[in-house]
Design a protein around this motif. Structure first.
Motif, mmCIF file in Angstrom:
data_model
loop_
_atom_site.group_PDB
_atom_site.id
_atom_site.type_symbol
_atom_site.label_atom_id
_atom_site.label_comp_id
_atom_site.label_asym_id
_atom_site.label_seq_id
_atom_site.Cartn_x
_atom_site.Cartn_y
_atom_site.Cartn_z
ATOM 1 N N PRO A 1 4.648 3.698 -8.426
ATOM 2 C CA PRO A 1 4.643 5.001 -7.728
ATOM 3 C C PRO A 1 3.239 5.588 -7.575
ATOM 4 C CG PRO A 1 6.359 4.945 -9.403
ATOM 5 C CD PRO A 1 5.550 3.696 -9.573
ATOM 6 N N LEU A 2 2.282 5.154 -8.393
ATOM 7 C CA LEU A 2 0.910 5.658 -8.250
ATOM 8 C C LEU A 2 0.326 5.313 -6.888
ATOM 9 C CD1 LEU A 2 -0.722 4.863 -11.702
ATOM 10 C CD2 LEU A 2 -0.100 7.094 -10.792
ATOM 11 N N ARG A 3 0.688 4.155 -6.357
ATOM 12 C CA ARG A 3 0.156 3.736 -5.056
ATOM 13 C C ARG A 3 0.609 4.679 -3.950
ATOM 14 N NH1 ARG A 3 1.844 0.605 -0.751
ATOM 15 N NH2 ARG A 3 0.163 -0.393 0.367
ATOM 16 N N MET A 4 1.787 5.224 -4.082
ATOM 17 C CA MET A 4 2.308 6.126 -3.060
ATOM 18 C C MET A 4 1.527 7.444 -3.006
ATOM 19 S SD MET A 4 4.435 4.424 -1.589
ATOM 20 C CE MET A 4 4.960 2.791 -1.917
ATOM 21 N N SER A 5 0.760 7.740 -4.036
ATOM 22 C CA SER A 5 0.024 9.003 -4.054
ATOM 23 C C SER A 5 -1.358 8.887 -3.429
ATOM 24 C CB SER A 5 -0.102 9.502 -5.492
ATOM 25 O OG SER A 5 -0.916 8.629 -6.249
ATOM 26 N N THR A 6 -1.752 7.712 -2.983
ATOM 27 C CA THR A 6 -3.076 7.562 -2.395
ATOM 28 C C THR A 6 -3.199 8.382 -1.123
ATOM 29 O OG1 THR A 6 -2.394 5.597 -1.190
ATOM 30 C CG2 THR A 6 -3.447 5.248 -3.320
ATOM 31 N N GLY A 7 -4.336 8.997 -0.960
ATOM 32 C CA GLY A 7 -4.574 9.821 0.211
ATOM 33 C C GLY A 7 -4.074 11.238 0.065
ATOM 34 N N THR A 8 -3.472 11.553 -1.056
ATOM 35 C CA THR A 8 -3.003 12.917 -1.305
ATOM 36 C C THR A 8 -3.829 13.528 -2.423
ATOM 37 O OG1 THR A 8 -1.389 12.290 -2.994
ATOM 38 C CG2 THR A 8 -0.664 12.192 -0.706
ATOM 39 N N SER A 9 -3.611 14.804 -2.650
ATOM 40 C CA SER A 9 -4.324 15.460 -3.749
ATOM 41 C C SER A 9 -3.742 15.078 -5.097
ATOM 42 C CB SER A 9 -4.279 16.979 -3.557
ATOM 43 O OG SER A 9 -2.933 17.395 -3.467
ATOM 44 N N PHE A 10 -2.619 14.361 -5.118
ATOM 45 C CA PHE A 10 -1.991 13.941 -6.371
ATOM 46 C C PHE A 10 -2.471 12.575 -6.842
ATOM 47 C CE2 PHE A 10 1.163 16.583 -4.129
ATOM 48 C CZ PHE A 10 1.155 17.662 -5.011
ATOM 49 N N ARG B 1 -9.751 12.282 -2.812
ATOM 50 C CA ARG B 1 -8.745 12.108 -1.768
ATOM 51 C C ARG B 1 -9.257 11.206 -0.655
ATOM 52 N NH1 ARG B 1 -5.331 16.846 1.316
ATOM 53 N NH2 ARG B 1 -4.048 15.424 2.510
ATOM 54 N N PHE B 2 -10.509 11.363 -0.274
ATOM 55 C CA PHE B 2 -11.066 10.539 0.791
ATOM 56 C C PHE B 2 -11.077 9.069 0.401
ATOM 57 C CE2 PHE B 2 -14.815 8.389 2.531
ATOM 58 C CZ PHE B 2 -14.456 8.373 3.872
ATOM 59 N N PHE B 3 -11.648 8.752 -0.764
ATOM 60 C CA PHE B 3 -11.770 7.345 -1.135
ATOM 61 C C PHE B 3 -10.430 6.716 -1.480
ATOM 62 C CE2 PHE B 3 -16.312 8.206 -1.558
ATOM 63 C CZ PHE B 3 -16.795 7.106 -0.896
ATOM 64 N N SER B 4 -9.495 7.504 -2.023
ATOM 65 C CA SER B 4 -8.183 6.912 -2.302
ATOM 66 C C SER B 4 -7.445 6.585 -1.010
ATOM 67 C CB SER B 4 -7.352 7.842 -3.182
ATOM 68 O OG SER B 4 -6.932 8.974 -2.467
ATOM 69 N N GLN B 5 -7.763 7.269 0.083
ATOM 70 C CA GLN B 5 -7.146 6.947 1.369
ATOM 71 C C GLN B 5 -7.878 5.819 2.084
ATOM 72 O OE1 GLN B 5 -4.336 7.989 2.779
ATOM 73 N NE2 GLN B 5 -4.684 6.708 4.556
ATOM 74 N N VAL B 6 -9.197 5.805 2.008
ATOM 75 C CA VAL B 6 -9.988 4.803 2.723
ATOM 76 C C VAL B 6 -9.755 3.406 2.169
ATOM 77 C CG1 VAL B 6 -12.366 3.997 3.040
ATOM 78 C CG2 VAL B 6 -11.771 6.320 3.585
ATOM 79 N N TYR B 7 -9.571 3.286 0.869
ATOM 80 C CA TYR B 7 -9.464 1.970 0.244
ATOM 81 C C TYR B 7 -7.996 1.576 0.064
ATOM 82 C CZ TYR B 7 -11.680 -1.849 -2.244
ATOM 83 O OH TYR B 7 -12.158 -3.078 -2.602
ATOM 84 N N THR B 8 -7.200 1.750 1.111
ATOM 85 C CA THR B 8 -5.801 1.333 1.089
ATOM 86 C C THR B 8 -5.544 0.402 2.267
ATOM 87 O OG1 THR B 8 -5.110 3.197 2.459
ATOM 88 C CG2 THR B 8 -5.056 3.529 0.075
ATOM 89 N N ASP B 9 -4.259 0.066 2.457
ATOM 90 C CA ASP B 9 -3.927 -0.785 3.593
ATOM 91 C C ASP B 9 -3.928 -0.016 4.906
ATOM 92 O OD1 ASP B 9 -1.753 0.691 2.914
ATOM 93 O OD2 ASP B 9 -0.335 -0.972 2.871
ATOM 94 N N ALA B 10 -4.230 1.260 4.871
ATOM 95 C CA ALA B 10 -4.427 2.036 6.099
ATOM 96 C C ALA B 10 -5.910 2.205 6.410
ATOM 97 C CB ALA B 10 -3.782 3.414 5.968
#
Length: 145
Positions: A23-32, A90-99
Motif C-alpha cells: 500500500p505504500l506504493r499507492m501513496s506516491t505522488g501524494t502528501s502521504f 511529493r515531487f520526487f515520489s511522483q517523478v520516480y514512478t511508472d508515471a
C-alpha cells in the motif's frame, strides 16, 4: 566511486522493489508518501543524472536542472507561468514512478530504440549500409547539402 554509485543504485532500486506491491506504493505522488520513498527517489534521480552526464555530457544534465529549477521556482513566477508548487518529497515520489522516469521513457528506450540499434548493427555488419552510402553518392554526389 563507481562501486559506491553501483551500491547506491542497487539500494535505491531494491527499496522500490520491496515496496512495489504494498500500500505504500499507492501513496506516491501524494502528501502521504513516506519520506523513504522520497529519499530513494532523490537518490535514483541523482544517479540517473550522473549516468546521463557520463554518457552524453553536460548538455542534457543542464537542461534537466533547468526544468528542476522551474519545479521550485514556479510558485514565484508571475502570471500564467506560476503554479502553487510542490514539496520536494511529493515531487520526487511522483517523478520516480511508472508515471514518470520509470514509465514511458524507459518503455520507449527498451522497445523501440533498441530495435534501431540492432538494425543499424545488422546493416553495418552485412555491409548493406555501404550500399546505401554509395547509392547516395552516386545519385547526388555532386550536389551540395
Amino acid at each position: 566511486p563507481d562501486l559506491v554509485l553501483m551500491v547506491c543504485a542497487l539500494a535505491s532500486a531494491g527499496y522500490f522493489l520491496v515496496i512495489f506491491n504494498t500500500p505504500l506504493r499507492m501513496s506516491t505522488g501524494t502528501s502521504f508518501a513516506p519520506m523513504g520513498i522520497s529519499y530513494a527517489a532523490i537518490a535514483g534521480s541523482l544517479l540517473i543524472l550522473e549516468m546521463t552526464r557520463r554518457v552524453t555530457g553536460n548538455a542534457l544534465v543542464i537542461i534537466s536542472l533547468v526544468f528542476l529549477a522551474y519545479v521550485w521556482g514556479g510558485p514565484y513566477l508571475p502570471g500564467f507561468l506560476g503554479y502553487p508548487g510542490l514539496s520536494v518529497g511529493r515531487f520526487f515520489s511522483q517523478v520516480y514512478t511508472d508515471a514518470g522516469i520509470l514509465g514511458p521513457t524507459t518503455a520507449v528506450s527498451s522497445t523501440y530504440i533498441i530495435l534501431f540499434i540492432i538494425f543499424a548493427a545488422f546493416l553495418q555488419a552485412s555491409k548493406v549500409g555501404d550500399y546505401f552510402v554509395n547509392f547516395a553518392f552516386a545519385a547526388a554526389g555532386r550536389a551540395r547539402g
